[in-house]
Design a protein around this motif. Sequence first.
Motif, PDB file in Angstrom:
ATOM      1  N   UNK A  73      10.682   7.385  -0.910  1.00  0.00           N
ATOM      2  CA  UNK A  73       9.541   6.494  -0.705  1.00  0.00           C
ATOM      3  C   UNK A  73       9.063   5.837  -1.994  1.00  0.00           C
ATOM      4  N   UNK A  74       9.674   6.201  -3.119  1.00  0.00           N
ATOM      5  CA  UNK A  74       9.300   5.613  -4.393  1.00  0.00           C
ATOM      6  C   UNK A  74       8.052   6.206  -5.019  1.00  0.00           C
ATOM      7  N   UNK A  75       7.548   7.301  -4.461  1.00  0.00           N
ATOM      8  CA  UNK A  75       6.395   7.962  -5.063  1.00  0.00           C
ATOM      9  C   UNK A  75       6.827   8.639  -6.364  1.00  0.00           C
ATOM     10  N   UNK A  76       7.948   9.355  -6.323  1.00  0.00           N
ATOM     11  CA  UNK A  76       8.555   9.917  -7.526  1.00  0.00           C
ATOM     12  C   UNK A  76       9.635   8.933  -7.953  1.00  0.00           C
ATOM     13  N   UNK A  77       9.455   8.350  -9.123  1.00  0.00           N
ATOM     14  CA  UNK A  77      10.400   7.332  -9.589  1.00  0.00           C
ATOM     15  C   UNK A  77      11.351   7.836 -10.656  1.00  0.00           C
ATOM     16  N   UNK A  78      11.142   9.042 -11.147  1.00  0.00           N
ATOM     17  CA  UNK A  78      12.054   9.575 -12.149  1.00  0.00           C
ATOM     18  C   UNK A  78      11.505  10.818 -12.801  1.00  0.00           C
ATOM     19  N   UNK A  79      12.338  11.425 -13.593  1.00  0.00           N
ATOM     20  CA  UNK A  79      11.989  12.613 -14.361  1.00  0.00           C
ATOM     21  C   UNK A  79      12.387  12.309 -15.804  1.00  0.00           C
ATOM     22  N   UNK A  80      11.440  12.415 -16.710  1.00  0.00           N
ATOM     23  CA  UNK A  80      11.686  11.969 -18.077  1.00  0.00           C
ATOM     24  C   UNK A  80      11.342  13.067 -19.068  1.00  0.00           C
ATOM     25  N   UNK A  81      12.164  13.213 -20.109  1.00  0.00           N
ATOM     26  CA  UNK A  81      11.830  14.203 -21.133  1.00  0.00           C
ATOM     27  C   UNK A  81      10.672  13.719 -22.002  1.00  0.00           C
ATOM     28  N   UNK A 120       0.847  -1.185   0.000  1.00  0.00           N
ATOM     29  CA  UNK A 120       0.000   0.000   0.000  1.00  0.00           C
ATOM     30  C   UNK A 120       0.886   1.239   0.000  1.00  0.00           C
ATOM     31  N   UNK A 121       0.479   2.243  -0.727  1.00  0.00           N
ATOM     32  CA  UNK A 121       1.228   3.496  -0.814  1.00  0.00           C
ATOM     33  C   UNK A 121       1.108   4.318   0.444  1.00  0.00           C
ATOM     34  N   UNK A 122       1.899   5.360   0.479  1.00  0.00           N
ATOM     35  CA  UNK A 122       1.851   6.237   1.648  1.00  0.00           C
ATOM     36  C   UNK A 122       0.793   7.314   1.469  1.00  0.00           C
ATOM     37  N   UNK A 123       0.298   7.818   2.574  1.00  0.00           N
ATOM     38  CA  UNK A 123      -0.682   8.901   2.562  1.00  0.00           C
ATOM     39  C   UNK A 123       0.009  10.195   2.155  1.00  0.00           C
ATOM     40  N   UNK A 124      -0.635  10.956   1.305  1.00  0.00           N
ATOM     41  CA  UNK A 124      -0.105  12.237   0.866  1.00  0.00           C
ATOM     42  C   UNK A 124      -0.905  13.367   1.502  1.00  0.00           C
ATOM     43  N   UNK A 125      -0.197  14.362   2.036  1.00  0.00           N
ATOM     44  CA  UNK A 125      -0.897  15.531   2.543  1.00  0.00           C
ATOM     45  C   UNK A 125      -0.983  16.581   1.438  1.00  0.00           C
ATOM     46  N   UNK A 126      -1.575  17.736   1.739  1.00  0.00           N
ATOM     47  CA  UNK A 126      -1.778  18.762   0.722  1.00  0.00           C
ATOM     48  C   UNK A 126      -0.462  19.293   0.158  1.00  0.00           C
ATOM     49  N   UNK A 127       0.579  19.337   0.961  1.00  0.00           N
ATOM     50  CA  UNK A 127       1.888  19.802   0.477  1.00  0.00           C
ATOM     51  C   UNK A 127       2.427  18.818  -0.557  1.00  0.00           C
ATOM     52  N   UNK A 128       2.391  17.522  -0.241  1.00  0.00           N
ATOM     53  CA  UNK A 128       2.837  16.497  -1.186  1.00  0.00           C
ATOM     54  C   UNK A 128       2.025  16.567  -2.482  1.00  0.00           C
TER      55      UNK A 128
END
Length: 165
Positions: A49-57, A1-9
């Motif tokens: 946490x693996x929520x952002x896994x990369x930045x792609x063009x 299960x993923x993590x909870x995201x708050x408004x900032x996230x």
Amino acid sequence: MGRELDEIDKGILYMLQREARNTTAQEISKTIGVSPSTVRNRIDQLESDGVIRGYHPEIDYEAANLPLRVVFVCTAPATRRGELTNEVMNVQGVVDVREMMTGRRNVHIEIVATGTTDISRISDAIHELGLEIESSELMKRRQMQPFNHFQFTELDEGTTDATGE
């Protein structure tokens, strides 16, 4: 299960989805109402946490002399689907593989090519791996946008919160 995201996230993810390369922590901080250091710390945590896994063009393949984009809709045996989707990523020209939950037509493979010779080579490689090609579609155009499922709304000037109050 993923993590909870708050408004900032949620705000950070929304802003990065729109334009990760040209969006600074300073710009994000102004939009979501926190300090730039908080933004940087949150991005680091989202990456850890693996929520952002990369930045792609986003590549215009036609401008890069790869004018043909084809989507192969394939069927893989359910017991080998994950293995085959990993293997097909190694075929030169494959740029995107989507594993579906359905019984048939459960693997969608997007390729880029310069001509029919490339398309034939790639389709042969897909068959050799054990995927059955159900259909192939020549793609004219693909448009993408950030899906705002994070329910983040940028603040308008003069408002104090996302509801405008």
